[in-house]
Every structure is written in C-alpha cells, then in structure tokens.
Design a protein around this motif. Structure first.
Motif, PDB file in Angstrom:
ATOM      1  N   VAL A  70      -6.303  15.802  18.041  1.00 24.88           N
ATOM      2  CA  VAL A  70      -6.013  16.788  18.764  1.00 24.88           C
ATOM      3  C   VAL A  70      -6.432  16.398  20.238  1.00 24.88           C
ATOM      4  CG1 VAL A  70      -6.581  19.117  19.499  1.00 24.88           C
ATOM      5  CG2 VAL A  70      -6.353  18.448  17.170  1.00 24.88           C
ATOM      6  N   ALA A  71      -5.441  16.539  21.153  1.00 24.71           N
ATOM      7  CA  ALA A  71      -5.567  16.509  22.640  1.00 24.71           C
ATOM      8  C   ALA A  71      -5.558  17.696  23.177  1.00 24.71           C
ATOM      9  CB  ALA A  71      -4.707  15.555  23.278  1.00 24.71           C
ATOM     10  N   LEU A  72      -6.778  18.252  23.746  1.00 20.03           N
ATOM     11  CA  LEU A  72      -7.025  19.462  24.401  1.00 20.03           C
ATOM     12  C   LEU A  72      -6.744  19.455  26.055  1.00 20.03           C
ATOM     13  CD1 LEU A  72      -7.742  22.479  24.577  1.00 20.03           C
ATOM     14  CD2 LEU A  72     -10.269  21.779  24.393  1.00 20.03           C
ATOM     15  N   VAL A  73      -5.831  20.236  26.577  1.00 21.35           N
ATOM     16  CA  VAL A  73      -5.796  20.097  27.923  1.00 21.35           C
ATOM     17  C   VAL A  73      -6.158  21.668  28.501  1.00 21.35           C
ATOM     18  CG1 VAL A  73      -4.137  19.803  29.996  1.00 21.35           C
ATOM     19  CG2 VAL A  73      -3.849  18.383  27.861  1.00 21.35           C
ATOM     20  N   GLN A  78       2.229  11.578  17.524  1.00 17.43           N
ATOM     21  CA  GLN A  78       1.034  10.826  17.830  1.00 17.43           C
ATOM     22  C   GLN A  78       0.047  11.661  17.950  1.00 17.43           C
ATOM     23  OE1 GLN A  78       1.710   7.493  20.854  1.00 17.43           O
ATOM     24  NE2 GLN A  78       3.443   8.908  21.307  1.00 17.43           N
ATOM     25  N   VAL A  79      -0.118  12.720  18.275  1.00 18.48           N
ATOM     26  CA  VAL A  79      -1.246  13.641  18.558  1.00 18.48           C
ATOM     27  C   VAL A  79      -0.729  15.119  18.544  1.00 18.48           C
ATOM     28  CG1 VAL A  79      -1.129  13.527  21.319  1.00 18.48           C
ATOM     29  CG2 VAL A  79      -3.395  13.839  20.197  1.00 18.48           C
ATOM     30  N   ASN A  80      -1.583  15.976  18.062  1.00 18.64           N
ATOM     31  CA  ASN A  80      -1.493  17.600  18.250  1.00 18.64           C
ATOM     32  C   ASN A  80      -1.861  17.789  19.641  1.00 18.64           C
ATOM     33  OD1 ASN A  80      -0.500  17.828  15.749  1.00 18.64           O
ATOM     34  ND2 ASN A  80      -2.588  17.824  14.906  1.00 18.64           N
ATOM     35  N   LEU A  81      -1.175  18.586  20.351  1.00 15.08           N
ATOM     36  CA  LEU A  81      -1.504  19.032  21.609  1.00 15.08           C
ATOM     37  C   LEU A  81      -1.791  20.634  21.604  1.00 15.08           C
ATOM     38  CD1 LEU A  81       1.424  17.243  23.850  1.00 15.08           C
ATOM     39  CD2 LEU A  81      -0.845  16.597  23.770  1.00 15.08           C
ATOM     40  N   VAL A 108     -11.141  17.303  18.023  1.00 17.45           N
ATOM     41  CA  VAL A 108     -10.636  17.173  19.376  1.00 17.45           C
ATOM     42  C   VAL A 108     -10.930  15.333  19.708  1.00 17.45           C
ATOM     43  CG1 VAL A 108     -10.415  17.513  21.698  1.00 17.45           C
ATOM     44  CG2 VAL A 108     -10.500  19.475  20.114  1.00 17.45           C
ATOM     45  N   LEU A 109      -9.948  14.696  19.834  1.00 20.20           N
ATOM     46  CA  LEU A 109     -10.378  13.152  20.466  1.00 20.20           C
ATOM     47  C   LEU A 109     -10.409  13.296  21.882  1.00 20.20           C
ATOM     48  CD1 LEU A 109     -10.207  10.339  19.717  1.00 20.20           C
ATOM     49  CD2 LEU A 109      -7.742  10.274  20.088  1.00 20.20           C
ATOM     50  N   ALA A 124     -15.254  15.835  21.595  1.00 27.25           N
ATOM     51  CA  ALA A 124     -14.341  14.717  21.776  1.00 27.25           C
ATOM     52  C   ALA A 124     -15.088  13.478  22.364  1.00 27.25           C
ATOM     53  CB  ALA A 124     -13.332  15.243  22.873  1.00 27.25           C
ATOM     54  N   ALA A 125     -14.498  12.424  21.940  1.00 26.67           N
ATOM     55  CA  ALA A 125     -14.934  11.108  22.245  1.00 26.67           C
ATOM     56  C   ALA A 125     -14.897  10.931  23.940  1.00 26.67           C
ATOM     57  CB  ALA A 125     -14.408  10.063  21.543  1.00 26.67           C
TER      58      ALA A 125
END
Length: 306
Positions: A80-83, A112-115, A166-167, A267-268
């Motif tokens: 997961v990418a969190l914005v 590629q990623v869940n936004l 969350v990455l 997240a890393a």
C-alpha cells in the motif's frame, strides 16, 4: 528576540481557555469552498477510482464529509502507498498536489501497488485557510491514541486496518510566510509562551522521521522535485526552520513523539514534503507539480527497494 504582546487574543504568559479559543474562532472566515474546489474534483474521479467517505467532521459551523480515493481493483497481495494532503488545511498544494497526482499519475501504478489517497484531511481549515481546526488544535500534532482532533482520529481510523501493510507514506505540506506572521504567533499566544521570531526557507524541503530516516529515499525525492522547483538552502547556522539540515533539503523530526501524520503507519519509507508557495521563484502550478513529483518519486523508490 521574543515578543510578549504580539497576538491580539489572550493574556501574555497565560495559556488560552475556552473564552480565548471562542474569540479566536469568531475571527475565522470562510474564504474558499471545499465542496466546489475539492469534493467536486474527487467526485469526478469516481469514474476511474474507488472513492469512499471515511468520516465526517461535525462542528457547530457545519459538517464536512472526509473522502479517500483508492485503487480500483484493490489486490491484497500488493503493498500500500498512502498519500495524505491538507492535514493543515491552509496548505493549498498539499491538497491539490495530491489530487493532481491521482488525476495525472495514479493510473500508471495499477497492478504494482494499492493507492490510498486522503487529499484533504482538514476541510474546515481548508475553507478558512488556517492551520488549526475550530478547537484551535493542530491536527498534525494530534495523531495519537484518543486524539482530541476529529480530523486526526478519522484518518487514523481509516488507516488502522492497513497500518502494517503500508510500504510508503508521503504527507504533503507547505511552509508559508503566514507561518511567521500568523500561525507561530498564534501558537505562542495559545500556549502562553513568548513568540520567538524565526525564518521561512525559500524552497522545497523534506522532513524525515528521525527514528527511520532512509536518507537515500529522501534524496531520491529531492532529486525528482528539483526538476520542478528549487530546493531550500540551509540558513547560515545550518538549519531549516530551526532544525539541523542532515542532507541537502532534508531535516528530521520524531514523527511519533510529535504526533505527526507521517507517523501513523509502520511504513519503511516515510516523508513529509514542504513546498514554499510564497517564493517569487515558484507558481501555484509548480507547487502542485512539485507535490505530485514527490509522490511519484517516493512510490517509485519504495517499489524499487521495498
């Protein structure tokens, strides 16, 4: 240098009570429309993305739905990418940069990623062009258990089920001239402390997490943004907004200790952007584009190295 009588509300040396907060709130006026400028843009994105209402702010002056935009065809095996944007509602490019990222770039990350994008965490502050919520609380110091800020509590509730997945999390902010003319004096008055004048950096910079700074990640974001707008130099004492510069355009805060939005996941890769919209060298369009570029660079780096 300090000033004991800079702000027009309160008694110097005495923290605000309910009366002072009410007096401050009475001075705030709606200056723009969350419904027309933000919610309508989100509504138009429903054709391509999933849009959900993750909460609602209920204040005596009115209520605000809180929206999140997410990838259509969410896949649990993907990171997961969190914005997040608009945690401080007055920071315009944080909101519109997040929306620009979704409109122009998000589709490229399908598969590629869940936004997950929360573009305007603080709509009351967005409409009044203010840092705080109506209780004179800073949402970006309120991301902690039993948060007193509705905005912060709602976002934490949204993210909680995904926290360990969350990455990368990028939180979009601005540093403005009004920080020095209004918000820092108001903070000092609210807390019963003397106002200590500071400086406003001219350019873009990042705030990394001192607990996990990821310097190569931060520099990848700086390199991408530099193609859009200029990077803030350090002050003569080697600081930006009073914090030591640890790398070009990068300072560090302890996210969790300060209750910052960027500390709500494990997240890393985490960073907080700071755009300078009042610079004579930057336009509103550049500021929005810089935020979108930062998001893309953050996600690209995380996917390549995560």
């Amino acid at each position: 240098m300090t000033s004991q009588a800079f702000y027009p509300i309160g008694t110097p040396g005495r923290p605000w009570g309910d009366a002072e907060v009410a007096a401050w709130r009475s001075r705030q006026r709606v200056q723009r429309s969350y419904a027309k400028q933000v919610a309508s843009v989100i509504e138009a994105l429903r054709a391509r993305f999933d849009v959900s209402e993750y909460g609602r702010l209920d204040y005596p002056s009115g209520g605000y739905p809180l929206f999140a935009i997410s990838s259509r065809g969410w896949r649990d095996e993907l990171p997961v990418a969190l914005v997040t944007g608009g945690v401080h509602g007055y920071e315009t490019s944080g909101v519109h940069g997040a929306l620009q990222f979704v409109e122009q770039h998000a589709a490229a990350y399908a598969g590629q990623v869940n936004l997950l994008v929360a573009p305007c965490v603080s709509p009351w502050g967005y409409e009044r062009i203010h840092r705080w919520n109506p209780d004179a609380l800073d949402p970006n110091r309120s991301f902690r258990e039993h948060s007193p800020a509705q905005e912060s509590a709602a976002l934490m509730g949204l993210v909680a089920p995904l926290r360990e997945r969350v990455l990368v999390h990028i939180d979009l902010h601005e540093t403005t001239d009004s920080d020095e003319s209004e918000f820092r004096p108001a903070l000092a008055a609210r807390d019963g402390k003397p106002f200590e004048p500071g400086t406003i950096p001219d350019g873009f910079y990042l705030c990394a997490d001192s607990a996990r700074p990821q310097p190569a990640f931060q520099q990848a974001v700086i390199a991408a943004v530099e193609k859009v707008t200029h990077i803030a130099p350090a002050d003569p004492d080697g600081t930006i907004i009073g914090s030591p510069v640890v790398a070009r355009g990068v300072i560090e805060y302890d996210y969790r200790k300060l209750g910052l939005c960027a500390g709500i996941t494990d997240a890393a890769y985490k960073t907080t952007t700071e755009v300078y919209p009042d610079s004579p060298r930057a336009t509103p369009e550049q500021c929005n584009a810089a935020q979108a570029a930062a998001v893309c660079a953050a996600i690209d780096y995380a996917l390549a190295h995560g």
